[in-house]
Scaffold this motif. Sequence first.
Motif, PDB file in Angstrom:
ATOM      1  N   HIS A 234      38.969  32.384  58.963  1.00  0.00           N
ATOM      2  CA  HIS A 234      37.738  31.611  58.781  1.00  0.00           C
ATOM      3  C   HIS A 234      37.463  31.326  57.301  1.00  0.00           C
ATOM      4  CE1 HIS A 234      36.737  31.883  62.978  1.00  0.00           C
ATOM      5  NE2 HIS A 234      36.818  33.201  62.933  1.00  0.00           N
ATOM      6  N   LEU A 235      37.991  32.164  56.420  1.00  0.00           N
ATOM      7  CA  LEU A 235      37.750  31.976  54.996  1.00  0.00           C
ATOM      8  C   LEU A 235      38.627  30.894  54.396  1.00  0.00           C
ATOM      9  CD1 LEU A 235      37.470  35.705  53.883  1.00  0.00           C
ATOM     10  CD2 LEU A 235      35.633  34.130  54.499  1.00  0.00           C
ATOM     11  N   GLN A 236      39.632  30.412  55.160  1.00  0.00           N
ATOM     12  CA  GLN A 236      40.555  29.429  54.623  1.00  0.00           C
ATOM     13  C   GLN A 236      39.890  28.075  54.394  1.00  0.00           C
ATOM     14  OE1 GLN A 236      43.583  29.747  57.686  1.00  0.00           O
ATOM     15  NE2 GLN A 236      44.837  31.054  56.383  1.00  0.00           N
ATOM     16  N   ARG A 237      38.790  27.803  55.058  1.00  0.00           N
ATOM     17  CA  ARG A 237      38.110  26.510  54.903  1.00  0.00           C
ATOM     18  C   ARG A 237      37.058  26.533  53.801  1.00  0.00           C
ATOM     19  NH1 ARG A 237      39.197  23.168  59.258  1.00  0.00           N
ATOM     20  NH2 ARG A 237      39.725  24.170  61.232  1.00  0.00           N
ATOM     21  N   THR A 238      36.690  27.697  53.319  1.00  0.00           N
ATOM     22  CA  THR A 238      35.580  27.785  52.385  1.00  0.00           C
ATOM     23  C   THR A 238      35.955  27.245  51.004  1.00  0.00           C
ATOM     24  OG1 THR A 238      36.237  30.031  51.807  1.00  0.00           O
ATOM     25  CG2 THR A 238      34.597  29.785  53.547  1.00  0.00           C
ATOM     26  N   GLY A 239      34.949  26.819  50.265  1.00  0.00           N
ATOM     27  CA  GLY A 239      35.183  26.307  48.922  1.00  0.00           C
ATOM     28  C   GLY A 239      35.117  27.388  47.864  1.00  0.00           C
ATOM     29  N   LEU A 240      34.512  28.535  48.204  1.00  0.00           N
ATOM     30  CA  LEU A 240      34.320  29.611  47.234  1.00  0.00           C
ATOM     31  C   LEU A 240      34.279  30.941  47.978  1.00  0.00           C
ATOM     32  CD1 LEU A 240      33.523  30.640  44.356  1.00  0.00           C
ATOM     33  CD2 LEU A 240      31.137  30.235  45.014  1.00  0.00           C
ATOM     34  N   LEU A 241      34.940  31.949  47.417  1.00  0.00           N
ATOM     35  CA  LEU A 241      34.906  33.299  47.977  1.00  0.00           C
ATOM     36  C   LEU A 241      34.089  34.208  47.064  1.00  0.00           C
ATOM     37  CD1 LEU A 241      38.633  33.828  49.047  1.00  0.00           C
ATOM     38  CD2 LEU A 241      36.720  33.059  50.456  1.00  0.00           C
ATOM     39  N   LEU A 242      33.192  34.986  47.663  1.00  0.00           N
ATOM     40  CA  LEU A 242      32.470  36.020  46.932  1.00  0.00           C
ATOM     41  C   LEU A 242      33.041  37.366  47.350  1.00  0.00           C
ATOM     42  CD1 LEU A 242      28.725  34.869  47.165  1.00  0.00           C
ATOM     43  CD2 LEU A 242      30.428  34.331  45.403  1.00  0.00           C
ATOM     44  N   HIS A 243      33.592  38.091  46.400  1.00  0.00           N
ATOM     45  CA  HIS A 243      34.169  39.410  46.651  1.00  0.00           C
ATOM     46  C   HIS A 243      33.105  40.445  46.339  1.00  0.00           C
ATOM     47  CE1 HIS A 243      37.810  42.295  45.926  1.00  0.00           C
ATOM     48  NE2 HIS A 243      36.798  42.896  46.523  1.00  0.00           N
ATOM     49  N   LEU A 244      32.495  41.027  47.387  1.00  0.00           N
ATOM     50  CA  LEU A 244      31.410  41.974  47.202  1.00  0.00           C
ATOM     51  C   LEU A 244      31.959  43.395  47.056  1.00  0.00           C
ATOM     52  CD1 LEU A 244      29.861  39.472  48.185  1.00  0.00           C
ATOM     53  CD2 LEU A 244      28.342  40.999  49.450  1.00  0.00           C
ATOM     54  N   ILE A 245      31.511  44.093  46.007  1.00  0.00           N
ATOM     55  CA  ILE A 245      31.953  45.452  45.714  1.00  0.00           C
ATOM     56  C   ILE A 245      30.714  46.326  45.539  1.00  0.00           C
ATOM     57  CG2 ILE A 245      33.215  46.933  44.126  1.00  0.00           C
ATOM     58  CD1 ILE A 245      34.906  44.531  43.332  1.00  0.00           C
ATOM     59  N   GLU A 246      30.674  47.413  46.261  1.00  0.00           N
ATOM     60  CA  GLU A 246      29.523  48.314  46.222  1.00  0.00           C
ATOM     61  C   GLU A 246      29.585  49.205  44.986  1.00  0.00           C
ATOM     62  OE1 GLU A 246      27.580  51.820  49.077  1.00  0.00           O
ATOM     63  OE2 GLU A 246      29.569  50.995  49.490  1.00  0.00           O
ATOM     64  N   LEU A 247      28.492  49.227  44.220  1.00  0.00           N
ATOM     65  CA  LEU A 247      28.406  50.154  43.100  1.00  0.00           C
ATOM     66  C   LEU A 247      28.229  51.575  43.635  1.00  0.00           C
ATOM     67  CD1 LEU A 247      26.069  48.217  40.631  1.00  0.00           C
ATOM     68  CD2 LEU A 247      28.515  48.668  40.337  1.00  0.00           C
ATOM     69  N   PRO A 248      29.006  52.524  43.134  1.00  0.00           N
ATOM     70  CA  PRO A 248      28.930  53.889  43.679  1.00  0.00           C
ATOM     71  C   PRO A 248      27.619  54.572  43.300  1.00  0.00           C
ATOM     72  CG  PRO A 248      30.426  53.827  41.796  1.00  0.00           C
ATOM     73  CD  PRO A 248      30.037  52.403  42.080  1.00  0.00           C
ATOM     74  N   ALA A 249      26.962  55.138  44.311  1.00  0.00           N
ATOM     75  CA  ALA A 249      25.668  55.785  44.079  1.00  0.00           C
ATOM     76  C   ALA A 249      25.826  57.275  43.792  1.00  0.00           C
ATOM     77  CB  ALA A 249      24.763  55.587  45.294  1.00  0.00           C
TER      78      ALA A 249
END
Length: 340
Positions: A234-249
């Motif tokens: 599904h991501l192959q059609r997108t114009g931009l990818l956001l790579h979300l990374i969790e900050l360690p708590a």
Amino acid sequence: MKFVDEVEITVKAGNGGSGSASFRREKFIPHGGPDGGDGGDGGDVILIGDQGLNTLVDFRHQRHFEAQKGESGRGRQQYGKGGQDIVVKVPTGTEVYDLETDEKLADITEHKQKLVVAKGGEGGLGNMHFKSSVNRAPKQFTSGKPGEQRTLKLELKVLADVGLLGFPNAGKSTFVDAISQAKPKIADYPFTTLYPSLGVVKIDAETSFVVADIPGLIEGAAEGAGLGIQFLKHLQRTGLLLHLIELPAYEGMPDPVEQYHQLSEELVKFSEHLQDKTRWLVFTKADITVPEEAQAMADGYVKEIGWPGPYYVISSIAHLGLDKLTKDIADYLSGPKEDW
């Protein structure tokens, strides 16, 4: 509603009607000539894109579609009626494959886009076509031709401007919930997202974009581990990818740098095309500390990764950094890409 993104269906076009072998029979005309009409053509099976649909779930209940047969011809040069087409609605973003040949027939990406997937058979000829100087009373006629029959695979790839990448609990669903009207399932355990969720983000009256949240990936996703591999397409059609990374708590949480490299490797394994898409880093859950410390943590991880592109520090709960991120996304999608 359960999301279904891949189904197999059988389509059968209508057979053509047979021609007629008939002769004129009128008073005072004892030797009337041939007047058999042609058979009607069979109906087609047609797929049509519908932007109001976002799932293939309806095909779970009906997987066979057959168009109407053409009527046979009749005497007095009466032609048979053509069979009625059958029109099948599919979501925009559906790719259509012939399972027997593995050929991609089409990519239905627009509303009301039509695709004939099975052509109806031609109607047969009546005996009036076979009259000649040496054959005044032909009895020949032809049968209608059979309609095409195919087994198809329908594969849905959601149409979105922005796609979200990340491991489970990276905050993707909370992010979509915070910036749009979509209401994805949110909980404090992995894999709460079981199917893609789409949200429309409105910047102002004239500017908006669509963001897609997919299930979280895990190491080995490209080989089938976890849920996310089912939806990477599904991501192959997108114009931009956001790579979300969790900050360690707290100590013992997954290392953001290590997670970045793991996910990047999964993208390469799945598709080099996907790996080459424009990607921004987004560090989430910045509310674990004060904004300055969260920014300093992210700066350190970016330096360690050697990341050359844009990156952001946000908190979806506290709505920290969301306005700038969404505005920058809108500017990127609408403006020249070389500026980024």
